[in-house]
Design a protein around this motif. Sequence first.
Motif, mmCIF file in Angstrom:
data_model
loop_
_atom_site.group_PDB
_atom_site.id
_atom_site.type_symbol
_atom_site.label_atom_id
_atom_site.label_comp_id
_atom_site.label_asym_id
_atom_site.label_seq_id
_atom_site.Cartn_x
_atom_site.Cartn_y
_atom_site.Cartn_z
ATOM 1 N N SER A 34 0.811 -1.216 0.000
ATOM 2 C CA SER A 34 0.000 0.000 0.000
ATOM 3 C C SER A 34 0.847 1.269 0.000
ATOM 4 O O SER A 34 0.412 2.318 -0.494
ATOM 5 C CB SER A 34 -0.945 0.017 1.209
ATOM 6 N N ASP A 35 2.084 1.210 0.518
ATOM 7 C CA ASP A 35 2.956 2.382 0.515
ATOM 8 C C ASP A 35 3.741 2.525 -0.789
ATOM 9 O O ASP A 35 4.560 3.432 -0.936
ATOM 10 C CB ASP A 35 3.918 2.351 1.702
ATOM 11 N N GLY A 36 3.519 1.602 -1.738
ATOM 12 C CA GLY A 36 4.191 1.649 -3.021
ATOM 13 C C GLY A 36 5.454 0.814 -3.117
ATOM 14 O O GLY A 36 6.066 0.723 -4.179
ATOM 15 N N ARG A 37 5.844 0.159 -2.044
ATOM 16 C CA ARG A 37 7.052 -0.664 -2.020
ATOM 17 C C ARG A 37 6.783 -2.019 -2.687
ATOM 18 O O ARG A 37 5.886 -2.745 -2.280
ATOM 19 C CB ARG A 37 7.475 -0.870 -0.576
ATOM 20 N N PRO A 89 9.329 -3.151 7.611
ATOM 21 C CA PRO A 89 7.904 -3.409 7.860
ATOM 22 C C PRO A 89 7.064 -2.168 7.581
ATOM 23 O O PRO A 89 7.495 -1.035 7.835
ATOM 24 C CB PRO A 89 7.869 -3.779 9.346
ATOM 25 N N LEU A 90 5.881 -2.377 7.071
ATOM 26 C CA LEU A 90 4.994 -1.268 6.715
ATOM 27 C C LEU A 90 4.756 -0.333 7.899
ATOM 28 O O LEU A 90 4.760 0.890 7.753
ATOM 29 C CB LEU A 90 3.666 -1.826 6.202
ATOM 30 N N LYS A 91 4.601 -0.904 9.082
ATOM 31 C CA LYS A 91 4.269 -0.108 10.269
ATOM 32 C C LYS A 91 5.397 0.823 10.696
ATOM 33 O O LYS A 91 5.173 1.797 11.418
ATOM 34 C CB LYS A 91 3.905 -1.033 11.436
ATOM 35 N N CYS A 136 4.800 6.211 6.317
ATOM 36 C CA CYS A 136 4.093 6.728 5.137
ATOM 37 C C CYS A 136 2.797 7.382 5.590
ATOM 38 O O CYS A 136 1.943 6.731 6.192
ATOM 39 C CB CYS A 136 3.804 5.588 4.158
ATOM 40 N N PRO A 137 2.602 8.675 5.315
ATOM 41 C CA PRO A 137 1.488 9.414 5.920
ATOM 42 C C PRO A 137 0.099 8.994 5.456
ATOM 43 O O PRO A 137 -0.865 9.193 6.195
ATOM 44 C CB PRO A 137 1.773 10.874 5.536
#
Length: 402
Positions: free
Chosen positions: A351-354, A391-393, A397-398
């Motif tokens: 979801s953050d584009g990674r 890790p995403l958390k 990413c705002p």
Amino acid sequence: MRLTKLALALLLTIGGSGLAVAQNAGVKLGVLTDMTGPASTNTGLGSVTAAKMAVEDFGGSVLGKPIEVVQGDFLMKVDTGTLLARRWLDQDNVDAIVDVPSSPLALAIQDIVKQKKRIFLISGGTSSDLTGKACTPYTVHWHIDSYAMGNVVGQETVRRGGDKWFFLTTDTAFGHSLERDTASAVERAGGKVLGSIRFPINSQDFSSQLLRASSSGANVIALVSTSTDTSNALKQAQEFGLTAPGKNIRFVAPLGNIHDFRGAGLSGSKGIITVDGFYWDQNDQTRQWSKKFFDRMKVMPSAVHAATYSAVLHYLRAVKKAGTKDADAVIKVMKSTAVDDFFAPGGTVRSDGRLISNRLLLQVKSPQESKGDWDIYKIIREIPGNEIFRPLKDGGCPFVSN
């Protein structure tokens, strides 16, 4: 008052018609790269060629119209790159910007694509901030990033006994983020950072930096650099005898690539640990695609070249599936569809584009081990994507809810 209303109506009509023309035109990709500077061998014309290969393999058209690839050289200057990116998006109807082998420029373009609602396919920039605090809803990061490189190389080197580090770092956003992420990994693994020194990009003389690093007591000198900076530093380290076995100093290059090590020579690069997303001799699929690339470019592809191909192909498939060029619709498909190619088989866009896909822990071969001109690496192991990337958390990413 009537004149004002008439002018406003005319402006809206022109703006609306311009938007309609852009939406009705064929897909246009802009490869923004370094055509003549220090990163040109790893990106440059090779990235343009890789993008065109993806277009050809896709079929050359989408939504009933031909796909166009344009190219631009930002001359390793952020202001030049941002001006070109704005012109592409405002005047030339470019739908997606590709490559950008400069983290400072990539960070600047983040704001532009967010305002313009266009897709940004980063196959060149490496700062982990691109999918962290500086992320946008329209960006996907295909290449490996500073967190992944630092995490893997730092921990692996400490595990092998390299526990006292000194950093030679290019003075850019990329260098700062990679040093930060690598140092953090070293310390988590139980190592120590004894010092660091920064240098301007495209440096020719590393004598003072190398002598200071070698006298620091470090048993690891980390080259936080890329392209000609890495190869120049390694050549000079060999000239000074720093790579000799009796020195008990190992060199690492978290962002290494075959062109850098080939340029420096295997005698001065042998044993270096690095990590990347692609190696031409990994398997039958990578060898087959790399041969096609070699036939055109007369050099083997870098990971950036392969990432450019993969990102463009995934984007075009998403446009076809979405049935539109609209960035919101296309990015939704890109993030909900698994990648299907030699670069990132089964990879997914978070979801953050990674892009989360397996990467390779590599070691540069010695001249005796190498069987040919481009036989550069030993593959130590393939690392699952969910183990290597931040890790995403933890990214900050705002627009992503943890």
